[in-house]
Design an enzyme around this catalytic site. Structure first.
Site, PDB file in Angstrom:
ATOM      1  N   ARG A 156       3.294   0.643  -9.624  1.00  0.00           N
ATOM      2  CA  ARG A 156       4.741   0.529  -9.793  1.00  0.00           C
ATOM      3  C   ARG A 156       5.285  -0.690  -9.028  1.00  0.00           C
ATOM      4  O   ARG A 156       4.702  -1.126  -8.035  1.00  0.00           O
ATOM      5  CB  ARG A 156       5.431   1.796  -9.299  1.00  0.00           C
ATOM      6  CG  ARG A 156       5.395   1.939  -7.785  1.00  0.00           C
ATOM      7  CD  ARG A 156       6.318   3.050  -7.318  1.00  0.00           C
ATOM      8  NE  ARG A 156       6.343   3.131  -5.885  1.00  0.00           N
ATOM      9  CZ  ARG A 156       5.794   4.123  -5.183  1.00  0.00           C
ATOM     10  NH1 ARG A 156       5.162   5.103  -5.779  1.00  0.00           N
ATOM     11  NH2 ARG A 156       5.889   4.121  -3.866  1.00  0.00           N
ATOM     12  N   GLU A 211     -11.001  -3.772 -17.449  1.00  0.00           N
ATOM     13  CA  GLU A 211     -10.291  -2.719 -18.189  1.00  0.00           C
ATOM     14  C   GLU A 211     -10.039  -3.140 -19.635  1.00  0.00           C
ATOM     15  O   GLU A 211      -9.919  -2.292 -20.523  1.00  0.00           O
ATOM     16  CB  GLU A 211      -8.946  -2.402 -17.522  1.00  0.00           C
ATOM     17  CG  GLU A 211      -9.014  -1.500 -16.293  1.00  0.00           C
ATOM     18  CD  GLU A 211      -9.437  -2.200 -15.017  1.00  0.00           C
ATOM     19  OE1 GLU A 211      -9.561  -3.458 -15.037  1.00  0.00           O
ATOM     20  OE2 GLU A 211      -9.652  -1.524 -14.000  1.00  0.00           O
ATOM     21  N   ASP A 249       7.755  10.566  -6.392  1.00  0.00           N
ATOM     22  CA  ASP A 249       6.417  10.223  -6.875  1.00  0.00           C
ATOM     23  C   ASP A 249       5.813  11.310  -7.763  1.00  0.00           C
ATOM     24  O   ASP A 249       6.374  12.387  -7.913  1.00  0.00           O
ATOM     25  CB  ASP A 249       5.506   9.927  -5.677  1.00  0.00           C
ATOM     26  CG  ASP A 249       4.702   8.668  -5.885  1.00  0.00           C
ATOM     27  OD1 ASP A 249       4.119   8.525  -6.971  1.00  0.00           O
ATOM     28  OD2 ASP A 249       4.667   7.825  -4.972  1.00  0.00           O
TER      29      ASP A 249
HETATM   30  C1  LIG Z   1       2.319   6.166 -14.501  1.00  0.00           C
HETATM   31  C2  LIG Z   1       1.365   5.756 -13.419  1.00  0.00           C
HETATM   32  C3  LIG Z   1       1.833   5.121 -12.280  1.00  0.00           C
HETATM   33  C4  LIG Z   1       0.971   4.744 -11.268  1.00  0.00           C
HETATM   34  N1  LIG Z   1       1.474   4.109 -10.157  1.00  0.00           N
HETATM   35  C5  LIG Z   1       0.630   3.682  -9.191  1.00  0.00           C
HETATM   36  C6  LIG Z   1       1.137   2.944  -8.077  1.00  0.00           C
HETATM   37  O1  LIG Z   1       2.323   2.725  -7.948  1.00  0.00           O
HETATM   38  N2  LIG Z   1       0.242   2.519  -7.159  1.00  0.00           N
HETATM   39  C7  LIG Z   1      -1.097   2.739  -7.274  1.00  0.00           C
HETATM   40  O2  LIG Z   1      -1.868   2.282  -6.427  1.00  0.00           O
HETATM   41  N3  LIG Z   1      -1.609   3.452  -8.303  1.00  0.00           N
HETATM   42  C8  LIG Z   1      -0.770   3.919  -9.270  1.00  0.00           C
HETATM   43  N4  LIG Z   1      -1.257   4.610 -10.338  1.00  0.00           N
HETATM   44  C9  LIG Z   1      -2.690   4.930 -10.405  1.00  0.00           C
HETATM   45  C10 LIG Z   1      -3.507   3.705 -10.784  1.00  0.00           C
HETATM   46  O3  LIG Z   1      -3.000   3.087 -11.912  1.00  0.00           O
HETATM   47  C11 LIG Z   1      -4.948   4.079 -11.041  1.00  0.00           C
HETATM   48  O4  LIG Z   1      -5.489   4.605  -9.843  1.00  0.00           O
HETATM   49  C12 LIG Z   1      -5.799   2.911 -11.513  1.00  0.00           C
HETATM   50  O5  LIG Z   1      -7.122   3.344 -11.674  1.00  0.00           O
HETATM   51  C13 LIG Z   1      -5.771   1.790 -10.534  1.00  0.00           C
HETATM   52  O6  LIG Z   1      -6.497   0.717 -11.044  1.00  0.00           O
HETATM   53  P1  LIG Z   1      -7.620   0.006 -10.183  1.00  0.00           P
HETATM   54  O7  LIG Z   1      -8.728   1.017 -10.037  1.00  0.00           O
HETATM   55  O8  LIG Z   1      -7.999  -1.150 -11.033  1.00  0.00           O
HETATM   56  O9  LIG Z   1      -7.007  -0.391  -8.897  1.00  0.00           O
HETATM   57  C14 LIG Z   1      -0.410   5.009 -11.375  1.00  0.00           C
HETATM   58  C15 LIG Z   1      -0.893   5.628 -12.532  1.00  0.00           C
HETATM   59  C16 LIG Z   1      -0.022   6.006 -13.540  1.00  0.00           C
HETATM   60  C17 LIG Z   1      -0.572   6.681 -14.766  1.00  0.00           C
END
Ligand SMILES: Cc1cc2nc3c(=O)[nH]c(=O)nc-3n(C[C@H](O)[C@H](O)[C@H](O)COP(=O)(O)O)c2cc1C
Length: 474
Positions: free
Chosen positions: A169, A225, A274
């Site tokens: 976010r 991804e 959250d």
């Molecule tokens: C709607 C939504 C909002 C999210 N917001 C956050 C966030 O603000 N910060 C965060 O670290 N992960 C957030 N996540 C979780 C990450 O997107 C998720 O853990 C993802 O695997 C992170 O990617 P990475 O592994 O490449 O870092 C969110 C997931 C969703 C579905």
């Protein structure tokens, strides 16, 4: 995303709201009611949002039917099966199998993202970036400001150059400044830690739903991804280079923000209502400076809200649970199934089933979970035997309540916990618990003879089935 919106409309899965609505709290209250309706309610397109010309799409993933439609399958299990056949680990035997294996590899490689020169997401280039143009929601009354909640954040590992796309976010501060809430365990945060203090970033908002899903998928660092998205779509994702940073974004994205995240410019981010159902308090996060902004003509702003479950993100998480099950089983082959129940908001609880083969097997599984990617953050792991349906929480609770002697079957450990875990004594560090709710075997501590479970014999069940009408019981 436009094709997706049309598909939703045709399937009767989209409601268009033409009444004027306020992005400050009002959309949240509407969306919260819709998302909590039985079955998850429809996707909603708000076409008249006060203060912005852009329509707002919300709840696009928020039902079993739509998450499956979004990923192009009838059931999420179909996707898991596709992945399972892709990663079959048996070495190919004869020539035919070898050729088939090569074909699979070639197929996987063909899903890598492609770079294109021209892209709809750059149809409108803003000479001055201006976040005020976007209908960014302020979701909950105590939120620290407006938050972009469904962004696809692209950055590169400064050491290897590998691309990452995460969903983090973004809190808007002013027209060209925001904050990047990538949590300490996430890949974007690692990029910044390993950089000289700045990381170039591009943010896409509104895209092919598969690409949006992929941003939320917990792939290991270094695995793109966009390749996962290509695999799911069966067609590689077209990417285009940004104009002010050396980062690519999906060519058909609706809105693109280009810029850099600055580790030396930390500011208080939050509070934010959250997905845990609680407000995450203010904490320092790095600033995102927007250096460029582009859009499609008539761009549509995609967003979501999080809060007390169930919300739309539940279905994104469930897709991950199904899609990643075969991948988890590569490391933990004895794990049969897993369920992250709604009430556990993903990191608080996971139920897994084990095909138990030796004493202590369930405890081995707990430790495996605590060592595996983002699953390692699981606060409570419940292990049941493989004849228990982990999706049936009533059955799971029955085993957990009846099969656990806490002195013998409970394992408490410490380690990293989710950055949003407010019960942990320290930020991102705390204790975790595992419950072995399997039948106990000799050799698993002091175990008295384990009682058999009550079940009627098959012949009597058949007899009663046959005679049921005779009893007049309906
Ligand atoms: C709607 C939504 C909002 C999210 N917001 C956050 C966030 O603000 N910060 C965060 O670290 N992960 C957030 N996540 C979780 C990450 O997107 C998720 O853990 C993802 O695997 C992170 O990617 P990475 O592994 O490449 O870092 C969110 C997931 C969703 C579905």
């Amino acid at each position: 995303m436009r094709e997706w919106i049309d598909a939703l409309r045709r399937a009767g899965e989209l409601v268009e709201v033409r009444a004027e609505v306020e992005p400050h709290l009002e959309i949240t209250e509407i969306a919260d009611r819709v998302m909590k309706a039985p079955g998850g309610g429809p996707a909603v397109l708000f076409t008249n949002v006060r203060g912005s010309r852009l329509p707002v799409l919300i709840n696009q993933f928020g039902s079993w039917r739509r998450i499956a439609m979004a990923l192009g399958v009838d059931r999420l299990e179909d996707l898991a099966e596709r992945i399972e056949t892709l990663i079959e680990l048996q070495p190919p035997q004869g020539l035919v199998e070898k050729v088939r294996a090569l074909g699979k590899l070639r197929e996987l490689a063909s899903f890598s993202a492609r770079t294109v020169k021209e892209a709809p997401c750059q149809e409108v280039w803003l000479t001055e970036p201006d976040l005020d143009l976007l209908p960014i929601l302020t979701c909950w009354p105590d939120d620290g400001g407006p938050f972009i909640t469904l962004p696809l954040v692209f950055s590169h590992d400064p050491r290897t150059g590998a691309r990452n796309c995460g969903m983090y976010r973004i809190q808007k501060l002013d027209r060209r400044t925001a904050m990047m809430h990538w949590q300490i365990h996430k890949d974007g945060a690692s990029h910044l830690r390993d950089s000289q203090g700045r990381v170039e970033v591009a943010v896409a908002i509104g895209s092919d739903p598969v690409v949006t899903y992929a941003a939320s998928a917990p792939l290991p660092p270094g695995i793109d991804e966009m390749m996962l998205a290509g695999f799911i779509r069966g067609k590689s994702v077209d990417m285009v280079r940004c104009r002010t940073v050396d980062v690519e974004v999906p060519a058909t994205a609706e809105i693109v923000l280009e810029g850099y995240v600055d580790a030396h410019d930390l500011r208080p981010e939050g509070p934010f209502g959250d997905h845990t159902g609680f407000y995450t308090p203010i904490d320092d996060y790095p600033t995102f400076h927007v250096t460029g902004m582009s859009m499609r003509r008539d761009a549509i702003y995609a967003t979501t809200i999080v809060g007390k479950p169930p919300m739309e993100d539940f279905y994104l998480g469930k897709a991950t649970e199904r899609i990643f099950l075969p991948l988890v089983r590569m490391s933990v082959p004895d794990l049969v199934d897993m369920n992250m129940p709604l009430e556990g908001v993903f990191h608080n609880c996971i139920v897994v089933s084990v095909r138990k083969r030796y004493p202590g097997h369930a405890k081995k599984l707990m430790n495996a979970i605590w060592g595996l990617g983002l699953l390692s953050l699981s606060r409570c792991v419940i292990v049941v035997d493989d004849d228990v349906d982990v999706q049936n929480l009533s059955d799971v609770a029955f085993r957990a309540f009846s099969n656990v002697d806490v002195g013998r079957d409970m394992l408490v450990t410490e380690g990293p916990v989710d950055a949003l875990d407010h019960a942990a004594p320290y930020f991102a560090y705390g204790s975790k618990v595992g419950f072995d709710a399997t039948r106990k075997w000799p050799g698993e501590g002091v175990v008295r003879p384990w009682p058999g479970e009550i079940a009627m014999s098959d012949d009597i069940r058949d007899l009663v089935d046959r005679r049921w009408q005779e009893y007049g019981l309906g």
